[in-house]
Design an enzyme around this catalytic site. Sequence first.
Site, PDB file in Angstrom:
ATOM      1  N   GLU A   1      -3.087 -14.174 -17.476  1.00 21.13           N
ATOM      2  CA  GLU A   1      -4.065 -14.848 -16.612  1.00 21.13           C
ATOM      3  C   GLU A   1      -4.509 -16.142 -17.288  1.00 21.13           C
ATOM      4  OE1 GLU A   1      -5.498 -14.634 -13.467  1.00 21.13           O
ATOM      5  OE2 GLU A   1      -6.412 -16.474 -14.196  1.00 21.13           O
TER       6      GLU A   1
ATOM      7  N   HIS B   1     -24.269  15.531   1.744  1.00 21.54           N
ATOM      8  CA  HIS B   1     -24.041  16.062   0.395  1.00 21.54           C
ATOM      9  C   HIS B   1     -22.973  17.141   0.449  1.00 21.54           C
ATOM     10  CE1 HIS B   1     -24.798  17.440  -3.681  1.00 21.54           C
ATOM     11  NE2 HIS B   1     -24.762  18.673  -3.207  1.00 21.54           N
TER      12      HIS B   1
ATOM     13  N   VAL C   1       0.934 -19.711 -19.361  1.00 28.12           N
ATOM     14  CA  VAL C   1       2.393 -19.678 -19.493  1.00 28.12           C
ATOM     15  C   VAL C   1       2.906 -21.118 -19.539  1.00 28.12           C
ATOM     16  CG1 VAL C   1       4.551 -18.972 -18.389  1.00 28.12           C
ATOM     17  CG2 VAL C   1       2.576 -17.430 -18.391  1.00 28.12           C
TER      18      VAL C   1
ATOM     19  N   LYS D   1       0.832  -1.208   0.000  1.00 27.39           N
ATOM     20  CA  LYS D   1       0.000   0.000   0.000  1.00 27.39           C
ATOM     21  C   LYS D   1       0.865   1.255   0.000  1.00 27.39           C
ATOM     22  CE  LYS D   1      -2.628  -2.719  -0.448  1.00 27.39           C
ATOM     23  NZ  LYS D   1      -2.545  -4.181  -0.412  1.00 27.39           N
TER      24      LYS D   1
ATOM     25  N   ARG E   1      -1.385 -18.063  -2.909  1.00 26.95           N
ATOM     26  CA  ARG E   1      -0.540 -18.392  -1.765  1.00 26.95           C
ATOM     27  C   ARG E   1      -1.013 -19.708  -1.172  1.00 26.95           C
ATOM     28  NH1 ARG E   1       2.709 -14.404   0.174  1.00 26.95           N
ATOM     29  NH2 ARG E   1       2.579 -15.107   2.341  1.00 26.95           N
TER      30      ARG E   1
ATOM     31  N   GLY F   1      -4.574 -11.789 -10.348  1.00 28.96           N
ATOM     32  CA  GLY F   1      -5.309 -11.770  -9.077  1.00 28.96           C
ATOM     33  C   GLY F   1      -5.006 -10.462  -8.361  1.00 28.96           C
ATOM     34  N   VAL F   2      -5.209 -10.493  -7.052  1.00 22.38           N
ATOM     35  CA  VAL F   2      -5.069  -9.265  -6.268  1.00 22.38           C
ATOM     36  C   VAL F   2      -3.648  -8.707  -6.336  1.00 22.38           C
ATOM     37  CG1 VAL F   2      -5.748  -8.253  -4.085  1.00 22.38           C
ATOM     38  CG2 VAL F   2      -6.637 -10.450  -4.717  1.00 22.38           C
TER      39      VAL F   2
END
Length: 477
Positions: free
Chosen positions: A210, A450, A244, A57, A278, A189-190
Amino acid sequence: MSQQFDLVVIGGGPGGYEAAIRAAQLGFKVACIEKRIHNGKPSLGGTCLNVGCIPSKALLDSSHRFESTQHELADHGITTGEVSVDLAKLLARKDKVVEQLTGGVAQLLKGNDIEWLQGTGKLLAGKKVEFVPHEGETQVLSPKYVILASGSVPVNIPVAPVDQELIVDSTGALSFPEVPKRLGVIGAGVIGLELGSVWRRLGAEVVVFEAMDTFLPMADKALAKEYQKILKKQGLDIRIGAKVAGTEVNNNEVLVKYTQNGQEQTETFDKLIVCVGRKPYAAGLLAEDSGVKITERGFVEVNDHCATSVDGVYAIGDLVRGPMLAHKAMEEGVMAVERMHGHAAQVNYDTIISVIYTHPEAAWVGLTEEAAKEQGYEVKAGQFPFAVNGRALAAGESAGFVKFVADAKTDRLLGMHVVGPAASDIVHQGMIALEFVSSVEDLQLMTFGHPTFSEVVHEAALAVDGRAIHAIQRKRK
Ligand code: FAD
Ligand code: NAD
């Protein structure tokens, strides 16, 4: 070790350290065994803080600032000089964030009188724990309770053996010394989408392979479609159904051989990330006669409350079934400890949120429209775009939408799917609504501030019944 512990936790990741802290709060005498050495020093926080959630992150945030400064500021009338990246500084910032947080966990354990045992733990027969310290003599502990929280490691594939030089896993991809010109990624994926986005923003040409024929098959179809379109527009080259078949490393380059639509093709990269999932990590964790059962897929077998086949031994987090997510690990750790203490704690696995922290983010909770139909619900759904939301337009963040999935018979909310600005936070509104077994009408009747991104949540709830205000509705209701 003369001390008698009520609880020994093996693994100091988010699952393990949160369990240890909750146990200390409840009055347990706790030890947490963690063997990780990060940047030459013993380190708590597991995959999440050292090589997972947090460093990724930090890179996502830095790289987003770079991209937005280059491409978005001009729209706001802001002129900059030439914008460049000091990669060494960017990586050092990430390392500093990691150090700050892992150091913070060490302080938390100390402040809660939890013993951090630096070394390797192993569960023996009779609920005993062998502790092999990094320095010093092996000891055997006899706690009342044990929590196994040893986490997970990346899956390797023989067609792309990781050398952490040219072919790397997610850990290697957090520290490339320079921005690759061409970066290959195996697995959309993530991790592939997050780290692929980081390096694309920093200047790499990124191709993602993918193997499956569907992009993000676990996500709501409408969300996956919109999200894929957005990522493509950003320049992420995602090749679906691309299998692959092999890799060759030559002269500091990786040749990737793959098949797509029945055709054999090749691409050359200067780095290749392998992120195809994983797997649970239990190497050396259990003595043969520990009594703990392992499933065929290598997970420690547990019941709904994370109890293993051995009385008093629990297992949590990536080591057990369910999504491999830090927040899931944390809640399981707390539940296990509270159960030991006699509380009827539970984890609601139906409301665990998923987030992909790209920009915009994609996030969801509960059932997809497709899963709800498969489960026999008569489904009604509604979605509303950020494109006509005042705050989103003002911020220049108008891609994406919020979608609700609900039971048409009872009006009960079943799922929420968001792609768009602040999706990772907005999705928590759906999580709370699902926890409170909300109806769609409950959300329709609430007053949203708002101008906020959250107004799209309100509009999406109204859209479920064809009542969104900022859209032309064909039917009068
Ligand atoms: P871990 O965090 O893996 O911790 C287990 C610890 O146990 C390790 O430190 C290990 O050294 C230690 N250990 C193992 N065996 C022994 C032993 N025998 N003795 C002593 N110690 C031992 N999840 C999210 O929710 N959000 C995200 O944004 C996110 N981003 C991620 C990004 C990346 C690149 C990666 C790789 C993962 C990410 N995850 C994310 C997943 C998240 O990191 C894991 O789900 C989470 O760390 C699991 O927690 P855990 O406590 O089960 O195990
Ligand atoms: P993943 O399961 O999210 O994605 C792996 C992808 O690789 C899948 O799409 C799969 O079809 C594909 N794949 C598998 N084998 C392949 C092959 N041989 N060739 C091409 N594609 C192949 O796994 P990941 O991205 O490695 O992430 C691992 C775990 O870490 C995930 O379970 C995730 O929960 C966790 N994580 C979470 C976050 C987050 O919450 N934001 C971020 C990073 C990681």
